[in-house]
Enzyme design. Structure first.
Site, PDB file in Angstrom:
ATOM      1  N   CYS A 107      -2.215  -6.026   3.477  1.00  0.00           N
ATOM      2  CA  CYS A 107      -1.041  -5.562   4.222  1.00  0.00           C
ATOM      3  C   CYS A 107       0.198  -6.385   3.889  1.00  0.00           C
ATOM      4  CB  CYS A 107      -1.306  -5.605   5.722  1.00  0.00           C
ATOM      5  SG  CYS A 107      -2.469  -4.350   6.241  1.00  0.00           S
TER       6      CYS A 107
ATOM      7  N   ASP B  76      -3.434   4.707   5.218  1.00  0.00           N
ATOM      8  CA  ASP B  76      -3.191   3.299   4.890  1.00  0.00           C
ATOM      9  C   ASP B  76      -3.920   2.960   3.596  1.00  0.00           C
ATOM     10  OD1 ASP B  76      -2.268   0.683   5.363  1.00  0.00           O
ATOM     11  OD2 ASP B  76      -2.582   0.961   7.521  1.00  0.00           O
TER      12      ASP B  76
ATOM     13  N   ASP C 187      -2.091  -2.119  16.621  1.00  0.00           N
ATOM     14  CA  ASP C 187      -2.875  -3.116  15.901  1.00  0.00           C
ATOM     15  C   ASP C 187      -1.929  -4.014  15.110  1.00  0.00           C
ATOM     16  OD1 ASP C 187      -2.254  -1.170  14.017  1.00  0.00           O
ATOM     17  OD2 ASP C 187      -4.225  -1.220  13.041  1.00  0.00           O
TER      18      ASP C 187
ATOM     19  N   HIS D 107      -8.507  11.427  -3.600  1.00  0.00           N
ATOM     20  CA  HIS D 107      -7.702  11.588  -4.800  1.00  0.00           C
ATOM     21  C   HIS D 107      -7.664  10.269  -5.548  1.00  0.00           C
ATOM     22  CE1 HIS D 107      -4.780  13.759  -7.193  1.00  0.00           C
ATOM     23  NE2 HIS D 107      -3.996  12.698  -7.167  1.00  0.00           N
ATOM     24  N   THR D 108      -7.837  10.333  -6.867  1.00  0.00           N
ATOM     25  CA  THR D 108      -7.891   9.115  -7.677  1.00  0.00           C
ATOM     26  C   THR D 108      -6.901   9.215  -8.822  1.00  0.00           C
ATOM     27  OG1 THR D 108     -10.250   9.068  -7.221  1.00  0.00           O
ATOM     28  CG2 THR D 108      -9.468   7.605  -8.947  1.00  0.00           C
TER      29      THR D 108
ATOM     30  N   THR E  65       8.969   6.120  17.546  1.00  0.00           N
ATOM     31  CA  THR E  65       8.667   4.855  18.228  1.00  0.00           C
ATOM     32  C   THR E  65       7.725   3.961  17.433  1.00  0.00           C
ATOM     33  OG1 THR E  65       6.896   5.934  19.445  1.00  0.00           O
ATOM     34  CG2 THR E  65       9.045   5.773  20.557  1.00  0.00           C
TER      35      THR E  65
ATOM     36  N   LYS F 211       3.007  -4.575   1.990  1.00  0.00           N
ATOM     37  CA  LYS F 211       3.940  -3.620   2.600  1.00  0.00           C
ATOM     38  C   LYS F 211       5.355  -3.904   2.122  1.00  0.00           C
ATOM     39  CE  LYS F 211       2.185  -2.068   7.060  1.00  0.00           C
ATOM     40  NZ  LYS F 211       2.465  -1.990   8.474  1.00  0.00           N
TER      41      LYS F 211
ATOM     42  N   ASP G 143      -5.958   2.102  12.681  1.00  0.00           N
ATOM     43  CA  ASP G 143      -4.815   2.814  13.283  1.00  0.00           C
ATOM     44  C   ASP G 143      -5.291   3.837  14.315  1.00  0.00           C
ATOM     45  OD1 ASP G 143      -2.658   1.537  12.089  1.00  0.00           O
ATOM     46  OD2 ASP G 143      -2.761   2.790  10.306  1.00  0.00           O
TER      47      ASP G 143
END
Lengths: 68, 343
Positions: free
Chosen positions: B15, B66, B224, B137-138, B45, B18, B89
């Protein structure tokens, strides 16, 4: 003073390069970096090891002088 | 183990990869959003997933996506972490994931069997979550990445939003902080094996139980803690709920060794981007050491749930969870000058 050119490298590599250089040259080194994140992280390492780092910026690049 | 060191192929991982929140918000806020009477929760929000009304009986579909580059070298473990993170999530919305699709980016230059191991890791966590992965999907990409698009079905009245925190509520965090710092150090073999093990155990642990136990209580708000750090995700709840969070830093659960690694400068880039975005919204008491600040801005990968409930409920919840890393970390106050106050 021994120079470490860490420009173009992203953290944590410059911290590791600084660590290696200080091991070989405990009297102090100069580290060249090109991001604020690296300035902060390398300075943190030097401070934690008991050195007194000073960073000077020129054209988006920094020279960090690390000595006691 | 992988044929190559997976983390050597990436610049930023987990993460922490990001985009900086400042730039991301500038773009997202400028996009036109197609409104629909079915869309109950969207961009506005900063909730963890979209909520789509299916009928007039309150049934909704909750959907999230994600994916990120590896933060560990073992492809199976990377698959587990990425799946646990994506499923989180849904748990943060109070739901139970049902179906998912794989998203994979994989380099042509490394052994394709590593991709199989990544997918097996994802399947392992999906199975634990009773979630069916039914496609994906790759694409070929020099930097490997993996994640899931996850869908859940639930009743709208059961959805945990991020805007219900009330003054007087207790703030609970269900996993220890510091995985971003430990992952950064581990990339160059500077973290102690004990710290790495704690970080990996934490990242691969589903937030399923944290959610399941939470369902027994009256959860007022939830989210989270991932790439935008405790400060970023806490601020989103504070903003959406119109309150201020007061966090007791001495109560924060921390991965062993993370504060020491922070002191030595093993900090991910995202830690600085998070502070840059939040500096005017978050306040730290003068007595708080710099390493503790690092922890509060540290991007977490597959972090814990941040739950808001009455102090009585919170006490029972934490006692029932019975995990050292699941703690009451603060209280909700009336809206003050800052969104978060660390003391």
């Amino acid at each position: 003073m021994t120079e470490v050119d860490a420009r173009g490298l992203s953290c944590p590599i410059p911290v590791v390069e600084t660590k290696k250089a200080l091991k070989a040259h405990p009297e102090g080194v100069c580290v060249l970096v090109d991001s604020k994140v690296c300035v902060e992280n390398v300075s943190r390492y030097a401070t934690a090891m008991g050195y007194n780092p000073k960073a000077v910026e020129k054209n988006g690049e920094w020279t960090i002088e690390i000595k006691k | 183990m992988s044929s190559v060191r997976l983390t050597s192929l990436v610049k930023t991982s987990g993460c922490a990869a990001k985009l900086p929140p400042k730039e991301l918000h500038r773009i997202i806020d400028s996009l036109p959003v197609l409104q629909s009477p079915h869309l109950v929760e969207g961009f506005e929000t900063a909730d963890d997933a979209l909520v789509w009304k299916l009928d007039d009986n309150g049934n909704v579909c909750v959907q999230t996506v994600d994916f990120f580059p590896p933060m560990v070298d073992d492809p199976f473990v990377f698959g587990q972490v990425a799946a646990a993170n994506a499923l989180s999530d849904i748990y943060a919305m109070g739901g139970e994931p049902s179906i998912a699709l794989n998203l994979v980016c994989f380099p042509a230059c490394i052994d394709i069997d590593d991709m199989r191991k990544i997918l097996l890791g994802g399947l392992d966590k999906a199975k634990e979550a009773n979630t069916v992965i039914a496609g994906g999907h790759t694409i070929s990409d020099p930097t490997p990445k993996y994640g899931l698009c996850v869908t859940a079905f639930m009743n709208q009245s059961d959805v945990w939003s991020n805007k219900g925190a009330l003054p007087g509520d207790a703030v609970i965090l269900t996993k220890a902080l510091g995985v971003g710092i430990v992952n950064t150090a581990a990339k160059v073999d500077e973290a102690e094996p004990q710290s790495v093990k704690q970080a990996v155990d934490s990242m691969t642990r589903l937030n399923k139980r944290a959610r399941d136990v939470g369902r027994k209580y009256n959860v007022h708000a939830a989210t989270d803690v991932t790439g935008f750090s405790l400060s970023g995700h806490g601020s989103e709840v504070a903003q959406a709920s119109g309150v201020t969070l007061k966090i007791n830093t001495k109560d924060l659960p921390v991965i062993d060794g993370a504060l020491e690694l922070a002191r030595f400068g093993f900090l991910p880039e995202g830690r600085y981007a998070n502070e840059d975005f939040l500096i005017e919204k978050v306040h730290f008491a003068d007595s708080i050491p710099r390493e503790m600040k690092d922890l509060c801005y540290d991007p977490q990968t597959s972090g814990g749930l941040l739950l808001f409930m009455s102090p009585e409920d919170a006490k029972s919840y934490v006692s029932e969870m019975n995990l050292d890393c699941c703690r009451i970390i603060g209280t909700v106050e009336k809206q003050g000058k800052y969104l978060m106050e660390y003391v």
